[in-house]
Design an enzyme around this catalytic site. Structure first.
Site, short mmCIF file in Angstrom:
data_model
loop_
_atom_site.label_atom_id
_atom_site.label_comp_id
_atom_site.label_asym_id
_atom_site.label_seq_id
_atom_site.Cartn_x
_atom_site.Cartn_y
_atom_site.Cartn_z
CB CYS A 1 -19.32 -97.34 64.15
SG CYS A 1 -21.12 -97.87 64.98
CG HIS B 1 -19.10 -92.10 61.61
ND1 HIS B 1 -18.53 -93.52 61.27
CD2 HIS B 1 -20.27 -92.37 62.68
CE1 HIS B 1 -19.44 -94.06 62.17
NE2 HIS B 1 -20.32 -93.41 62.18
CG HIS C 1 -22.63 -97.94 60.19
ND1 HIS C 1 -21.97 -98.19 60.58
CD2 HIS C 1 -23.29 -96.98 61.18
CE1 HIS C 1 -20.60 -97.56 60.96
NE2 HIS C 1 -21.29 -96.71 61.87
#
Length: 398
Positions: free
Chosen positions: A167, A292, A326
């Site tokens: 990520c 995040h 995401h």
């Protein structure tokens, strides 16, 4: 723990252009409109990704350009997303090629899926027919493929590399490019990341019990996991002056656990503090933080702890995951692009959730009104990956 190292002042780096594609739209104008409206238009329930059952994902609905004229090993949805984003910055790249020379422009991108979806389709065909499809080329799913593709279509023969750190991949591309420019290896770089939906990631996160039963709710008491998304975000980074400046990036690796974050936020604080130190900024100068904010219980709790500790002045914060899911390897670049939109339009990106904060977490200044009070000058974006791989980036107005 914090990074107290004194970093020398560096020559400024600028973001000269942005190309963006995700579930909110296929260009900066449409994405900007949907972002500030808090849209969730891209979330769909799919029953063809999990081995058993259905799952909500956030997918790109736009018609994508064909790759029929390119070599077969570039033929993937991942590269279709990349091409759509590249077309938005192509004129700027061509202008820099004329000024700097093609050899002096690097390509540094992040991904976590590459063309694995095409590999999955090829395996299905092999199980069914006994052989791989004639047009299947294994190279389509190599991690290096997306950077090689952009280098190919942009006719850039120099530095080309792909970063794959889950990520944080595309966030790291900005830091790596800045280091390459500072070292004199290149004078400019195409940076960013691309990821496309595939069964591998959806099943992987589902096996970790990290996917949401519905649409994700970052930092809510009711949060239960993520929605996988897809998209592409490309930027042009150079010394050529523009209104958007890339100030600095900070990195840390706390190596606490293979998939869980270090609960106290030690590594996250290290990355954010390092970015501040490199940018020669104080915490209270940060106006907005793009968290995040994955909507998993442990990540959100850790990040709230870290942000509240380092930024007691309570800057505005929000997570983009409630709008686009995401996007994994594309997340860091996508969210720094969102920060650029915040700065350009002087609006705040809303925190999209059920408005039910978790009382066990430190209270943060969630964005619920997009109208900015006073000028927004500095934004920070966090990207925290598996293995304790933490990256924080700072952008601002020149």
């Amino acid at each position: 723990m914090s990074d107290q190292h004194q970093y020398p002042q560096q020559l400024p780096l600028y973001i000269n252009d942005l190309g963006l594609l995700n579930a909110l739209g296929d260009n900066l104008t449409s994405i900007s409109s949907q972002l500030f409206a808090g849209s969730q238009q891209g979330f769909v329930l799919r029953d063809d990704l999990l081995k058993e059952g259905s799952v909500y994902v956030s997918q790109v609905a736009a018609d994508l350009p064909t790759l029929a004229s390119y070599p077969p090993h570039f033929n993937s949805r991942n590269n279709q997303l990349a091409l759509q984003a590249y077309q938005q910055i192509a004129a700027t790249v061509e202008s820099l090629k004329q000024k700097l020379g093609a050899q002096r422009i690097g390509v540094i991108l992040g991904t976590s899926t590459s063309g694995i979806a095409q590999g999955e389709q090829a395996m299905s065909a092999k199980f069914k027919d006994g052989a791989f499809p004639a047009d299947y080329d294994y190279r389509v799913q190599e991690m290096s493929n997306v950077a090689e593709f952009i280098s190919h279509i942009a006719d850039l023969p120099g530095l080309s590399m792909t970063i794959s750190t889950a990520c944080s991949s595309s966030a790291k591309s900005f830091i790596t490019a800045a280091e390459m420019i500072e070292a004199g290896i290149v004078d400019a770089a195409i940076v960013g990341g691309v990821d496309s939906l595939c069964a591998m990631t959806v099943n992987g996160f589902s096996a970790l019990e990290s996917t949401s039963a519905g649409i994700c709710k970052p930092s809510s008491i009711n949060r239960d996991g993520i929605n996988i998304g897809e998209g592409a975000a490309l930027a042009v980074l150079s010394r050529e002056k523009s209104s958007l400046r890339f100030y600095a990036g900070g990195e840390s690796s706390d190596a606490h656990h293979m998939s869980a974050p270090e609960p106290s936020g030690r590594g996250a604080i290290e990355a954010m503090q390092q970015a501040l130190n490199k940018a020669h900024l104080k915490p209270e100068q940060i106006d907005y933080i793009n968290l995040h904010g994955t909507a998993t219980p442990k990540n959100d709790a850790m990040e709230a702890q870290a942000v509240s500790q380092l930024f007691p002045h309570q800057p505005f914060v929000s997570s983009s995951k409630g709008c686009i899911g995401h996007t994994l390897g594309a997340a860091g670049a996508t969210e720094i692009a969102f920060c650029c939109l915040v700065l350009q339009q002087q609006k705040l990106a809303p925190h999209v959730w059920d408005n039910m904060p978790d009382p066990t977490m430190p209270s943060l200044n969630w964005v619920n009104n997009t109208e900015a009070q006073g000028q927004l000058r500095y934004c920070l974006s966090n990207s925290f990956a598996f293995g304790g791989n933490n990256v924080s980036l700072i952008v601002g107005l020149e």
